[in-house]
Design a protein around this motif. Sequence first.
Motif, mmCIF file in Angstrom:
data_model
loop_
_atom_site.group_PDB
_atom_site.id
_atom_site.type_symbol
_atom_site.label_atom_id
_atom_site.label_comp_id
_atom_site.label_asym_id
_atom_site.label_seq_id
_atom_site.Cartn_x
_atom_site.Cartn_y
_atom_site.Cartn_z
ATOM 1 N N GLU A 43 -8.550 10.804 -5.173
ATOM 2 C CA GLU A 43 -9.409 10.631 -6.348
ATOM 3 C C GLU A 43 -8.893 9.493 -7.218
ATOM 4 O O GLU A 43 -9.673 8.686 -7.734
ATOM 5 N N VAL A 44 -7.574 9.422 -7.373
ATOM 6 C CA VAL A 44 -6.967 8.325 -8.134
ATOM 7 C C VAL A 44 -7.289 6.981 -7.472
ATOM 8 O O VAL A 44 -7.563 5.985 -8.150
ATOM 9 N N ALA A 45 -7.272 6.973 -6.152
ATOM 10 C CA ALA A 45 -7.630 5.746 -5.432
ATOM 11 C C ALA A 45 -9.090 5.383 -5.682
ATOM 12 O O ALA A 45 -9.428 4.219 -5.938
ATOM 13 N N TRP A 46 -9.994 6.362 -5.632
ATOM 14 C CA TRP A 46 -11.424 6.097 -5.858
ATOM 15 C C TRP A 46 -11.675 5.598 -7.287
ATOM 16 O O TRP A 46 -12.603 4.821 -7.528
ATOM 17 N N GLU A 47 -10.848 6.058 -8.211
ATOM 18 C CA GLU A 47 -10.999 5.638 -9.609
ATOM 19 C C GLU A 47 -10.502 4.207 -9.824
ATOM 20 O O GLU A 47 -10.752 3.613 -10.874
ATOM 21 N N ASN A 48 -9.783 3.679 -8.868
ATOM 22 C CA ASN A 48 -9.239 2.307 -8.909
ATOM 23 C C ASN A 48 -8.477 2.047 -10.207
ATOM 24 O O ASN A 48 -8.775 1.109 -10.963
ATOM 25 N N ARG A 49 -7.468 2.887 -10.431
ATOM 26 C CA ARG A 49 -6.624 2.702 -11.609
ATOM 27 C C ARG A 49 -5.873 1.365 -11.514
ATOM 28 O O ARG A 49 -5.383 0.983 -10.454
ATOM 29 N N LEU A 50 -5.753 0.687 -12.630
ATOM 30 C CA LEU A 50 -5.087 -0.608 -12.693
ATOM 31 C C LEU A 50 -3.578 -0.437 -12.490
ATOM 32 O O LEU A 50 -2.970 0.471 -13.056
ATOM 33 N N VAL A 51 -2.988 -1.320 -11.681
ATOM 34 C CA VAL A 51 -1.538 -1.345 -11.468
ATOM 35 C C VAL A 51 -1.008 -2.629 -12.096
ATOM 36 O O VAL A 51 -1.432 -3.733 -11.731
ATOM 37 N N GLN A 79 0.824 -1.207 0.000
ATOM 38 C CA GLN A 79 0.000 0.000 0.000
ATOM 39 C C GLN A 79 0.861 1.261 0.000
ATOM 40 O O GLN A 79 0.600 2.208 -0.767
ATOM 41 N N GLN A 80 1.891 1.279 0.849
ATOM 42 C CA GLN A 80 2.744 2.462 0.938
ATOM 43 C C GLN A 80 3.509 2.686 -0.368
ATOM 44 O O GLN A 80 3.632 3.823 -0.849
ATOM 45 N N HIS A 81 4.027 1.593 -0.949
ATOM 46 C CA HIS A 81 4.867 1.740 -2.141
ATOM 47 C C HIS A 81 4.045 2.198 -3.347
ATOM 48 O O HIS A 81 4.462 3.100 -4.085
ATOM 49 N N THR A 82 2.875 1.613 -3.527
ATOM 50 C CA THR A 82 2.035 2.050 -4.643
ATOM 51 C C THR A 82 1.562 3.484 -4.428
ATOM 52 O O THR A 82 1.541 4.298 -5.365
ATOM 53 N N GLY A 83 1.197 3.806 -3.193
ATOM 54 C CA GLY A 83 0.796 5.178 -2.889
ATOM 55 C C GLY A 83 1.907 6.165 -3.161
ATOM 56 O O GLY A 83 1.656 7.283 -3.649
ATOM 57 N N GLN A 84 3.130 5.763 -2.883
ATOM 58 C CA GLN A 84 4.272 6.645 -3.148
ATOM 59 C C GLN A 84 4.428 6.906 -4.640
ATOM 60 O O GLN A 84 4.720 8.032 -5.057
ATOM 61 N N GLY A 114 -3.540 3.668 2.955
ATOM 62 C CA GLY A 114 -4.271 2.484 3.344
ATOM 63 C C GLY A 114 -4.507 2.371 4.831
ATOM 64 O O GLY A 114 -4.939 3.313 5.499
ATOM 65 N N GLY A 115 -4.226 1.176 5.373
ATOM 66 C CA GLY A 115 -4.462 0.907 6.785
ATOM 67 C C GLY A 115 -3.712 1.851 7.705
ATOM 68 O O GLY A 115 -4.233 2.266 8.745
ATOM 69 N N ARG A 116 -2.494 2.200 7.328
ATOM 70 C CA ARG A 116 -1.716 3.130 8.165
ATOM 71 C C ARG A 116 -2.427 4.468 8.292
ATOM 72 O O ARG A 116 -2.490 5.059 9.371
ATOM 73 N N GLU A 175 -6.701 0.199 -3.401
ATOM 74 C CA GLU A 175 -6.105 -0.424 -2.226
ATOM 75 C C GLU A 175 -5.136 0.503 -1.490
ATOM 76 O O GLU A 175 -4.637 0.156 -0.418
ATOM 77 N N THR A 176 -4.865 1.668 -2.052
ATOM 78 C CA THR A 176 -3.999 2.637 -1.367
ATOM 79 C C THR A 176 -4.793 3.584 -0.480
ATOM 80 O O THR A 176 -4.220 4.341 0.302
ATOM 81 N N ALA A 177 -6.125 3.561 -0.611
ATOM 82 C CA ALA A 177 -6.962 4.540 0.097
ATOM 83 C C ALA A 177 -7.105 4.197 1.578
ATOM 84 O O ALA A 177 -7.158 3.019 1.945
ATOM 85 N N PRO A 178 -7.206 5.245 2.420
ATOM 86 C CA PRO A 178 -7.030 6.662 2.078
ATOM 87 C C PRO A 178 -5.551 7.039 2.013
ATOM 88 O O PRO A 178 -4.705 6.345 2.562
ATOM 89 N N VAL A 179 -5.265 8.137 1.321
ATOM 90 C CA VAL A 179 -3.909 8.673 1.244
ATOM 91 C C VAL A 179 -3.856 9.943 2.090
ATOM 92 O O VAL A 179 -4.695 10.831 1.934
ATOM 93 N N LEU A 180 -2.885 10.001 2.969
ATOM 94 C CA LEU A 180 -2.811 11.110 3.921
ATOM 95 C C LEU A 180 -1.424 11.732 3.899
ATOM 96 O O LEU A 180 -0.424 11.042 4.073
ATOM 97 N N LEU A 181 -1.349 13.037 3.670
ATOM 98 C CA LEU A 181 -0.104 13.794 3.784
ATOM 99 C C LEU A 181 -0.087 14.462 5.146
ATOM 100 O O LEU A 181 -1.071 15.094 5.540
ATOM 101 N N ARG A 182 1.047 14.361 5.836
ATOM 102 C CA ARG A 182 1.127 14.958 7.162
ATOM 103 C C ARG A 182 2.163 16.083 7.169
ATOM 104 O O ARG A 182 2.114 17.001 6.368
ATOM 105 N N ARG A 183 3.140 15.976 8.035
ATOM 106 C CA ARG A 183 4.060 17.102 8.200
ATOM 107 C C ARG A 183 5.117 17.167 7.103
ATOM 108 O O ARG A 183 5.376 16.191 6.399
ATOM 109 N N THR A 184 5.705 18.343 6.972
ATOM 110 C CA THR A 184 6.811 18.562 6.043
ATOM 111 C C THR A 184 7.985 19.145 6.813
ATOM 112 O O THR A 184 7.810 19.770 7.867
ATOM 113 N N GLU A 185 9.190 18.945 6.290
ATOM 114 C CA GLU A 185 10.380 19.518 6.899
ATOM 115 C C GLU A 185 11.468 19.669 5.841
ATOM 116 O O GLU A 185 11.466 18.969 4.832
#
Length: 389
Positions: free
Chosen positions: A144-152, A91-96, A221-223, A198-208
């Motif tokens: 939105e890309v996750a909701w569209e369920n694009r094929l990997v 999930q993390q790698h595809t989301g990345q 995903g689950g994280r 399978e990557t949903a939801p995607v969450l951006l948090r802090r930046t540095e």
Amino acid sequence: MTERVYYTDAYCARFEARVLEKTDGRRIYLDRTAFYPTSGGQPHDRGTLGRATVVDVIDEGDRIAHVIEGEIDAEHVTGEVDWQRRYDHMQQHTGQHVLSALFAESLGAETVSVHFGAQASTLDLDVQNLSADQLAAVERRANEVAWENRLVEVAFEDALTAKGLRKPSDRAGDLRIVSIQGIDRSACGGTHVRGTSETAPVLLRRTEKAKKALRIEFLCGGRALNRVRADYALLTRMAQSASTSLDELGAVFEAQSAALRESELARRKLAETLDQYRARELYAAARVDALGIRRVLERSRGSLEEVRGLALAYAALPRAVFVATADSPPALLVAASDDAGVNAGEALRAAVTALGGRGGGSPRLAQGTLPSVDALAAAVRLLSPDALP
């Protein structure tokens, strides 16, 4: 050579294999494996081989080493990958891949490095800063890309003929290409999900800032779901503590913060007034020495920070020298008025360094530490009227 099952079937969590070699009793080599080795920033899989536990997986080029705890005596073994860990990494790698493609497409921000951590992952972009609105827009589009369920899809192509890669590859021969329909096409050896849903939801948090890059923390995903749930639980506890609702928590927090700042300002003004009062009281009671200087010694029960304001208030009076000590840890402070003829920094430095300590400061205020209470007492004697100019 080890057949890498994870290259063609990332969902294979159980497999049969033949043991080819055992070294040191801990490294096992198989004819085929579904265990992913640490590579490309993605952590290795864990699981079991027979009754042994797989604690590390190492890519040695043509073969894969499985570092185990336990014994393997059979010639054939059943391997079981820790699916929860593997699927999380997928999930993390595809989301990345999705995020890197979107940052590049919408903002021209290329990914220069990626780190997949145990709790959160990060990607470094070749930009110095992005606004909150820009980050929110990329996050929204990733979902939105996750909701569209694009094929990997995974395919193997020759490096000389592979076209349209997001990032050129310097490898020769066959490339493993991971494609996300209409979004990304990258050379990658990692494990991925079958569809972006399978990557949903995607969450951006802090930046540095990270050297010349901008580091962005992300979860998929689950994280991401677990993190949002934890954040919600925290905010709920805060709202309950403040006797308010979640919707009103922001306004209540801002109001309480403003009130706290006002209270702190009032406290500092009162402390300053008290320090001035105590300084004048000490000054009036101090004996005037032969040089016309009023010297006092204050012993702090806590840290020297507690008497710093008093020291400055005392040093604001004419021809005044203030010395303070603290026992835990042994520390010394010296303050002197401008007309006292004493350079606090030089006097303190000479006293503490002579006794194995260290410290320094300005001509008006200086502070240092000493190795023991006995050394502290000796330093105070060095700062006696006879020792100070």
